[in-house]
Write a protein that holds these residues in place. Structure first.
Motif, mmCIF file in Angstrom:
data_model
loop_
_atom_site.group_PDB
_atom_site.id
_atom_site.type_symbol
_atom_site.label_atom_id
_atom_site.label_comp_id
_atom_site.label_asym_id
_atom_site.label_seq_id
_atom_site.Cartn_x
_atom_site.Cartn_y
_atom_site.Cartn_z
ATOM 1 N N LEU A 1 44.438 91.265 43.317
ATOM 2 C CA LEU A 1 44.433 89.877 42.857
ATOM 3 C C LEU A 1 45.495 89.040 43.561
ATOM 4 O O LEU A 1 45.262 87.874 43.891
ATOM 5 N N LEU A 2 46.667 89.624 43.800
ATOM 6 C CA LEU A 2 47.776 88.874 44.407
ATOM 7 C C LEU A 2 47.523 88.530 45.876
ATOM 8 O O LEU A 2 48.271 87.754 46.468
ATOM 9 N N ALA A 3 46.474 89.071 46.458
ATOM 10 C CA ALA A 3 46.124 88.734 47.842
ATOM 11 C C ALA A 3 45.371 87.407 47.921
ATOM 12 O O ALA A 3 45.065 86.931 49.019
ATOM 13 N N TYR A 4 45.101 86.772 46.745
ATOM 14 C CA TYR A 4 44.281 85.559 46.719
ATOM 15 C C TYR A 4 45.016 84.416 46.012
ATOM 16 O O TYR A 4 45.930 84.621 45.227
ATOM 17 N N ASP A 5 44.550 83.192 46.323
ATOM 18 C CA ASP A 5 45.146 81.979 45.745
ATOM 19 C C ASP A 5 44.419 81.551 44.482
ATOM 20 O O ASP A 5 44.929 80.719 43.722
ATOM 21 N N CYS A 6 43.216 82.065 44.277
ATOM 22 C CA CYS A 6 42.411 81.670 43.121
ATOM 23 C C CYS A 6 41.387 82.767 42.848
ATOM 24 O O CYS A 6 40.856 83.374 43.783
ATOM 25 N N ILE A 7 41.106 83.008 41.556
ATOM 26 C CA ILE A 7 40.134 84.019 41.159
ATOM 27 C C ILE A 7 39.025 83.330 40.355
ATOM 28 O O ILE A 7 39.302 82.626 39.388
ATOM 29 N N ILE A 8 37.776 83.534 40.784
ATOM 30 C CA ILE A 8 36.619 83.079 40.002
ATOM 31 C C ILE A 8 36.080 84.303 39.274
ATOM 32 O O ILE A 8 35.671 85.279 39.903
ATOM 33 N N THR A 9 36.064 84.253 37.947
ATOM 34 C CA THR A 9 35.671 85.455 37.203
ATOM 35 C C THR A 9 35.475 85.110 35.735
ATOM 36 O O THR A 9 35.680 83.972 35.309
ATOM 37 N N ILE A 10 35.072 86.121 34.958
ATOM 38 C CA ILE A 10 35.045 86.019 33.495
ATOM 39 C C ILE A 10 35.592 87.326 32.928
ATOM 40 O O ILE A 10 35.876 88.267 33.664
ATOM 41 N N GLY A 11 35.724 87.364 31.594
ATOM 42 C CA GLY A 11 36.106 88.612 30.922
ATOM 43 C C GLY A 11 37.510 89.067 31.231
ATOM 44 O O GLY A 11 38.432 88.268 31.408
#
Length: 428
Positions: free
Chosen positions: A203-213
């Motif tokens: 997760l820390l490799a990205y600037d934003c996460i699109i997800t649910i749950g």
């Protein structure tokens, strides 16, 4: 102390499987011994259980007649098999991870259990409607282990996105076509670019996460901007205004509208979440989704139970068969609905193309009309300028005519005419 978990399978990276892995890690730190009984096991997930020293078995004889201090059950059909194998126990905790999935329904003997866990207020309401005593129900949301909260990274702008989902909707998949050169999106899931266990490092490799749950809480704990959206729709950016409702629905996206690709792109890249919101989400996660604290509360509140009889389990199995038969009938009906939906979508697609063509023609007409109006304005300006110049020339001619008339009436002009006549006679 020994804990037995149950789950349909330990193989993929679904929410129920990862939930057992996360809780097991907490219990291992507390000194518990862990066994998992499942109908099917395998990689890629099984390796992660092996690395923790967790025994996962599909052989009922491995646990038959054995004593466990706690049975922590997910999926009641697996729990029924375990109880029929004469496993001994002090406490039984049943965990429901969905208000809709039939395998998540509580067993008919649920009110004899130590606790029934609900992963959201939405699930809790459904459990009560299914006959579970509200006093037996404890809210146990998707929770995050402590090591997540101690990691974060500064994010000044959003360039690199991860979509983590086993069922990303078309409007999210289409984001790839809208990205600029310095923007990227990677899809993680069973049909994505990669299929792997979600970790802080990922997760820390990205600037934003699109997800649910569950991954929503992971992102909140890491102070990573999380855009809550998937096949049910979703609120998008989590804010003070929508956080409680999103949490009530287990950050599933239910309860919110769906968006198109352009709206999602605009919200992510042009209306970036404010840093204050990240702090709000992080603190909310600490207060409600601290796995260590939530597990400890369950262990403290779970009370010993009396033996569940085989007759009670058999009744439950008959109920399950009835539900399963209804599920098959529903799925057949749903298949027909999907065909109708597909036909309707094709029709809508044709209509959208016609509307798009008409819109393009209207836009072209507007552009041509605006160009003609602009030319007409310029022509009027030229005409008015020429008209003013002609009026000025007429005025000058009139003045010159008056001046000429005055000259012709003057003595000088008469003397001139007399002189010219004199010259002509003299020459003649």
């Amino acid at each position: 102390m020994e804990v037995l978990f149950t789950n349909l399978y330990i193989k993929l990276f679904s929410g129920s499987e990862v939930n057992i892995l996360d809780i097991s890690k907490v219990l291992l730190r507390k000194g518990f011994q862990i066994t998992v009984f499942t109908f099917q096991k395998g990689d890629p997930l099984l390796t992660h259980f092996d690395e923790c020293g967790i025994n996962v078995t599909c052989n009922i004889q491995d646990i038959q007649g054995k004593h466990f201090d706690i049975i922590w059950a997910q999926h009641y059909v697996v729990l029924n098999i375990v109880l029929l194998s004469e496993v001994k126990y002090d406490k039984i905790i049943f965990s429901s991870l969905s208000p809709f999935e039939s395998f998540e329904f509580p067993p008919s003997y649920c009110n004899k259990l130590s606790l029934v866990l609900a992963n959201s207020h939405e699930t809790r309401a459904q459990l009560i409607s299914n006959g579970v005593d509200s006093k037996k129900i404890k809210l146990f949301p998707n929770s995050v282990d402590l090591y997540y909260y101690n990691q974060s990274k500064p994010i000044s702008s959003i360039k690199k996105i991860a979509c983590i989902s086993n069922h990303p909707p078309e409007e999210v998949l289409q984001l790839k076509t809208l990205l600029k050169e310095d923007q990227t999106i990677d899809f993680f899931g069973i049909n994505g670019d990669s299929f792997q266990l979600v970790t802080p490092e990922l997760l820390l490799a990205y600037d934003c996460i699109i997800t649910i749950g569950k991954t929503v809480q992971y992102s909140m704990a890491l102070n990573i901007p999380v855009y809550c959206y998937d096949h049910f729709g979703g609120p998008g950016w989590l804010t003070r205004d929508n956080l409680d409702l999103a949490f009530e629905k287990n950050f599933s996206g239910r309860g919110f509208n769906q968006k198109n690709s352009e709206e999602i792109y605009s919200e992510i890249f042009e209306n970036t979440i404010h840093p204050d919101h990240l702090s709000l989400l992080h603190n909310f996660c600490i207060d409600h989704c601290n796995l260590e604290k939530n597990v400890s509360e369950v262990l403290n509140e779970a009370k010993p139970v009396s033996k569940i009889t085989s007759d009670e389990i058999k009744v439950d199995s008959l109920l399950f068969k009835r539900v399963f038969d209804q599920k098959i009938a529903y799925e057949k009906h749903a298949e027909e609905l999907e065909k109708l939906k597909s036909l309707l979508e094709n029709t809508n697609s044709e209509n959208r193309n016609i509307i798009l063509q008409l819109q393009q023609e209207i836009n072209l007409y507007r552009e041509n009309n605006e160009a003609l109006q602009s030319k007409n304005t310029r022509l009027n300006e030229v005409f008015n300028r020429i008209q003013n110049e002609i009026t000025a020339l007429y005025s000058e001619v009139s003045i010159l005519q008056n001046q000429l008339h005055q000259i012709e009436q003057s003595k000088f002009w008469k003397l001139r005419n007399f002189y010219w006549k004199y010259l002509k006679r003299k020459k003649g």
